[in-house]
Design a protein around this motif. Sequence first.
Motif, mmCIF file in Angstrom:
data_model
loop_
_atom_site.group_PDB
_atom_site.id
_atom_site.type_symbol
_atom_site.label_atom_id
_atom_site.label_comp_id
_atom_site.label_asym_id
_atom_site.label_seq_id
_atom_site.Cartn_x
_atom_site.Cartn_y
_atom_site.Cartn_z
ATOM 1 N N PHE A 173 0.815 -1.212 0.000
ATOM 2 C CA PHE A 173 0.000 0.000 0.000
ATOM 3 C C PHE A 173 0.859 1.277 0.000
ATOM 4 O O PHE A 173 0.364 2.372 -0.232
ATOM 5 N N GLN A 174 2.151 1.109 0.272
ATOM 6 C CA GLN A 174 3.025 2.274 0.492
ATOM 7 C C GLN A 174 2.936 3.355 -0.611
ATOM 8 O O GLN A 174 2.863 4.539 -0.294
ATOM 9 N N PRO A 175 2.915 2.980 -1.894
ATOM 10 C CA PRO A 175 2.860 4.037 -2.921
ATOM 11 C C PRO A 175 1.619 4.935 -2.810
ATOM 12 O O PRO A 175 1.642 6.087 -3.226
ATOM 13 N N TYR A 176 0.531 4.361 -2.260
ATOM 14 C CA TYR A 176 -0.725 5.133 -2.220
ATOM 15 C C TYR A 176 -0.898 5.896 -0.910
ATOM 16 O O TYR A 176 -1.754 6.759 -0.792
ATOM 17 N N LEU A 177 -0.095 5.521 0.096
ATOM 18 C CA LEU A 177 -0.364 6.028 1.448
ATOM 19 C C LEU A 177 -0.321 7.558 1.556
ATOM 20 O O LEU A 177 -1.260 8.158 2.076
#
Length: 971
Positions: free
Chosen positions: A286-290
Amino acid sequence: MELSDANLQTLTEYLKKTLDPDPAIRRPAEKFLESVEGSQNYPLLLLTLLEKSQENVIKVCASVTFKNYIKRNWRIIEDEPNKICESDRIAIKANIVPLMLSSPEQIQKQLSDAISIIGREDFPQKWPDLLTEMVNRFQSGDFHVINGVLRTAHSLFKRYRHEFKSNELWTEIKLVLDAFALPLTNLFKATIELCSTHANDASALKVLFSSLILIAKLFYSLNFQDLPEFFEDNMETWMTNFHSLLTLDNKLLQTDDEEEAGLLELLKSQICDNAALYAQKYDEEFQPYLPRFVTAIWNLLVTTGQEVKYDLLVSNAIQFLASVCERPHYKHLFEDQNTLTSICEKVIVPNMEFRAADEEAFEDNSEEYIRRDLEGSDIDTRRRAACDLVRGLCKFFEGPVTGIFSGYVNSMLQEYAKNPSVNWKHKDAAIYLVTSLASKAQTQKHGITQANELVNLTEFFVNHIQPDLKSASVNEFPVLKADGIKYIMIFRNQVPKEQLLVSIPLLINHLQAESIVVHTYAAHALERLFTMRGTNNTTLITAAEMVPFVEVLLTNLFKALTLPGSSENEYIMKAIMRSFSLLQESIIPYIPSVITQLTQKLLAVSKNPSKPHFNHYMFESICLSIRITCKANPDAVGSFEEALFMVFTEILQNDVQEFIPYVFQVMSLLLEMHKNEIPSSYMALFPHLLQPVLWERTGNIPPLVRLLQAYLERGANTIASAAADKIPGLLGVFQKLIASKANDHQGFYLLNSIIEHMPPESVDQYRKQIFILLFQRLQNSKTTKFIKSFLVFINLYCIKYGALALQEIFDSIQPKMFGMVLEKIIIPEIQKVSGQVEKKICAVGITKILTECPPMMDTEYTKLWTPLLQALIGLFELPEDDTIPDEEHFIDIEDTAGYQTAFSQLAFAGKKEHDPVGQMVNNPRIHLAQSLHKLSTACPGRVPSMLSTSLNAEALQYLQGYLQAASVTLL
């Protein structure tokens, strides 16, 4: 019942009557429906009515009745008859989905629930085409139909959120994902496109946003257990669209209602939940969207108003931030002092304010307020979320956060001090802030278990909490009083004992407060303080320390039950129970008045029992009154019977199902108090206890068995002489119980009491039949639980009637049966027996078979003598064998489908464990040594030679130890 117009007409009339406010009309109609619901076609008649009836009220009533019918009867329970015939089951599954989809929304919801109940049992194995049927409807383009499918899918899949991981569950979720994930994603994209096409059409948007909410909920359920490959591959589609929906604001979707959340708020709340799920569980992916979600949610929080309709959205948004700030690799997002200050100032403090809506709930909807505030069901309140965010931030930034808030707390308290009657809300927020800052870990049972070292809790208590509770009026500033009491409750482990002792009279005083919240909190706080443990496992607050307050405590507690809104207040009743338990004999002088008030209350609530916890604590309090008084004066049991029997009779006559199991427990307690014969009042009731209808309800079984055991213990001779015609009825109950895997142990409890207490001649004619029944059950379904109970029973029989009688009865059923039982059941299975008393009974019984049964010494049974002795030494010395065969699972009574008053054990009506061989044998190992010595005296030389040839060395060594301890030798 045939599917005829006449039956449809009859059903319509009875359904109408069930809506009548007059119980004289309503109850018989309900009873009639209950009596016909076992008939074939009954559910199909309901479905026909709900489809064809011209009257809307009948349609709705039929749909609710159908759903409840499914809830009660669909599950098939082992050992119990199938309540819905197979042809009806097939017809229901064939028709219910199309019917649900073509029904108006109100009925759709009921049928959707029914489908999910059926699905829980039958999907996927017994209903493989359900998914295909549902997915195909997505093509219809009719959103009324699509929403029906989504609603059903949601109620079917939401259990994935709280199921334990298992292969079975994975297989089912995989099957669902294969069939459902792609169509759901396509539907999501199509719906979003339609939203922009119809951006100016309010009615179309309402339907589309209802769909989006359900799609977002399904996303949560399907992603909860693990991140499915499909959703990982399509994360871009889902997250980009979720993000744009979070930032969307369409005037047409805004509502004027300040209380009720609109579609837009509900959708954004669910998206916050979905983002939090990914941030917590799948942070790497999920990191890219966080970062963009953090920004969007932050903006949402800063721009959303204080109205109640935004509560769920704001609390979910704050919960998202809370879950992010706890993760080590998102720490950098919050490190800057300005960011922390901004979060504290713009998010936490504003959402801790006590709003007009909270004040309204405090005054007018106190039950809901208490439920949210005390029982932690305030998961979706702003305050709880803000509190969680404080805790989350303190994980990495305890010092800075405590520093920022200390400033706020001081300025709030100064504002309050300037003008208390106007600024009391400032103090309320200050107390809440201190509580959320100080509490790191909390449990319902112990309050705060870990506190922030930077907050001085005792000092705050003495300077800011106590003064409010010491003020002359218990009714001024009720919110602050409730805050103060809650503070004591939460920090009871951190505040020193002497401060708690100072608080007790203050809390007792606040039981008189008019505010429901205040006197409820006072009762709850007292109850929690009374359960705190001190050193060496005693209570922290002792009965001696409470002596000065006994009278005022009991007076105020019972008076509180007369205050408006608290006549069935479970917290007060629980405090009464706990006070009795703590004070013990100090309450004896007040018992006459107390028991009168309790019986009056019992009589009043038995007319319409609606508060299960209140009722439970009331019966516990009655049991405590009986126990404590009769311990000091056993003869007082008569006056309790006098006070209670009239109400009990009424409860039994009116068939108050919720109370009957309790009444039986209290009666057992009273009957067990009698030392001599059974009083005639009990004997008059005895035949009624054997009526089959009472035994139909699973909740009645444990207390009824115990009551019958009490009858047998106290009055076996009376039963044998004055009620011998009831013995077949008693054995009939045993026969019914023994046939059920769930209740067979209860059947053995009853049988063991019959064998132990009834005069032998009164059961002589039934003995052989009892054994035959047990063997039939062994042949049909042999479970570990049954074998354990069976072993205890045959050994008890052996102790009571002698080993020879046991051998003779077995061999009279079938020649050489005794040897088979020894070889196939006793020797291999005895290790499974658990429980001290049970093991002792088996040890004494087997010792008798070894030493008092001549056929064991000089027939073909002799070859089993040493293996049996070895098994007995194993019972003494080896660890208990608690393995249970893989395929075997016991049915839990609690799992019965539908509403049935399950049995609730009264802790204070507990029964002392009874040891039938207590008088006779103290130490079973020594008893074995003495019995072998006696046997070897009767036939010298035999016993040592049998031992030396076939007993293994280790067992022989143990046996020599027993002989030494008993100071005997074998001849």
